[in-house]
Design a protein around this motif. Structure first.
Motif, PDB file in Angstrom:
ATOM      1  N   GLN A  47       0.838  -1.259  -0.010  1.00 33.57           N
ATOM      2  CA  GLN A  47       0.014   0.060   0.021  1.00 33.57           C
ATOM      3  C   GLN A  47       0.907   1.083   0.115  1.00 33.57           C
ATOM      4  N   ASN A  51      -0.700   2.571  -5.689  1.00 38.99           N
ATOM      5  CA  ASN A  51      -2.298   2.796  -5.484  1.00 38.99           C
ATOM      6  C   ASN A  51      -3.129   1.621  -5.722  1.00 38.99           C
ATOM      7  N   THR A  53      -6.790  -0.134  -6.702  1.00 38.31           N
ATOM      8  CA  THR A  53      -8.317   0.066  -6.956  1.00 38.31           C
ATOM      9  C   THR A  53      -9.017  -1.058  -7.322  1.00 38.31           C
ATOM     10  N   TYR A  65       3.582   3.975  -7.675  1.00 35.78           N
ATOM     11  CA  TYR A  65       4.019   5.338  -7.823  1.00 35.78           C
ATOM     12  C   TYR A  65       5.275   5.352  -8.444  1.00 35.78           C
TER      13      TYR A  65
END
Length: 176
Positions: A47, A51, A53, A65
């Motif tokens: 985490q 990211n 989703t 990232y």
């Protein structure tokens, strides 16, 4: 009394967190809790480097990232033995959750019940510690009995919470 109730509450929270990790055939970012990615040589929670989703009920998208960590994230997911093969498209990792077979569902229900039993054992240990503390204090006999009864009421209440959580998880797992 208060410390015993606080510890019992923490046991219930721990139970809920463990139950989140038992998957029910739907994508849930909590499935990746505990997956550690080697980020510049340091084990880092997934985490913290990506990211996560849920675009659909059966898919998780993991977008790092820093794109250079894509291979490390993929390796960490494979090593975590989640039973899901990651797909790397060059920008993100896609996890497609397979449908659960009846047999797998039953295995997950057994696993949930085992987690529930661990929580009940922890609650009994907390009760035992609280009872020992009460007996050490050398209260008058009737007062001691009152406190012991209150502890028993607490354990009954929290055991019921454990049973409710397990029943809820079982229904979620067996739902097709």
């Amino acid at each position: 009394m208060d410390s015993a109730e606080k510890k019992m509450g923490q046991t219930i929270e721990s139970l809920k967190n463990k139950l989140l990790n038992i998957r029910a055939g739907r994508a849930n970012p909590a499935m990746l809790n505990g997956v550690m990615v080697s980020y510049y040589g340091t084990p880092t929670p997934i985490q913290s480097v990506a990211n996560i989703t849920v675009p659909e009920a059966k898919q998780l998208f993991i977008k790092p990232y820093d794109r250079s960590t894509l291979k490390d994230i993929e390796r960490a997911i494979n090593e975590a033995n989640l039973g899901i093969a990651p797909t790397n498209n060059g920008e993100m990792i896609i996890l497609t959750i397979p449908d659960l077979t009846e047999e797998r569902r039953r295995e997950y229900v057994k696993q949930a019940k085992a987690v529930g039993e661990e929580a009940k054992v922890a609650l009994r240990n907390i009760r035992q510690d609280a009872n020992n503390e009460i007996k050490k204090c050398e209260y008058p006999e009737d007062e001691e009995k009152m406190y012991l009864d209150e502890i028993q009421e607490l354990i009954t209440k929290y055991n019921k919470l454990v049973d409710d959580e397990i029943r809820e998880k079982e229904q979620e797992l067996m739902q097709v």
